[in-house]
Design a protein around this motif. Sequence first.
Motif: not given
Length: 272
Positions: A219-226
């Motif tokens: 249910s949540n979004d995952l974004d790669v940490i730069e």
Amino acid sequence: MIKLPVEDEDEVQYSQWIMKLFDRTEQIDSALEPLTNPLEGSPLFLDDARCPHYAVSGYAAGQLSVAMGCVASLKQMLVQESEDRIHMVASPFGAYALVRNALDSAAVALWLLEPGSGTLRIKRRIMLAVDEVSKGAALRQTMDQPSTKAERRIRLKQVAELAGLQEWNPLSKDKALPTMTQILKDLERLHANQVLPWLAVWQLASGHAHGKQWAQLASNDLDVIEGTRTATGAQFQMTIRYGMLAAVLFEAVQLVETAGTRYVELSGGHRE
């Protein structure tokens, strides 16, 4: 915790829908408030006359109040209002646990009120009381406190007899309260405007309440940490997805509204 601004237009719209669901819940609360005491001659009035010490109306109204209170608490958690604007700030953790509590309470209220028979509503009210006695006794036992479980169970048998249910034993093992899974499966036939099944919504919210990764990832979004990407993996920033929260909250509010509508039918003077 890092607070990231929402730039996705769809997510902004979903956050606005969430605000509308908060408003809708407040409207349901206002509609139910004058009917806390059922009108004389109404089905709930007659139920309560048969079982005055374990009133069907009081328990149902209490469960609905809990459900709406959870939604109100969610609004307090997420919404920051100033004179000229409204901010919504949400963590990926916590919100769904409140929705789950709202679903639990609203489902119990609807399960209690749904039968067309006053006798069956009273039986369900007594079954809920038996379950409450057992759960309360378990807590007292854990805390090494004295229990009145045996006396209270005997009293509930007497309550059933006074309600005209002499041949029905609420203490029988086959009269145990159904699980929430069973309740939600049964209530699905009353579900209109479905986005997600009530059981599915409850399962997802329960996963969040218990800190399960499968629920968070669903249910949540995952974004790669730069700068953290390697050949074997990466570090991620998890953020809440307003679209999913809006869908889950929509179904919770629908369940509250369905139970509230049934309460109005039974308490407003309409005879069955």
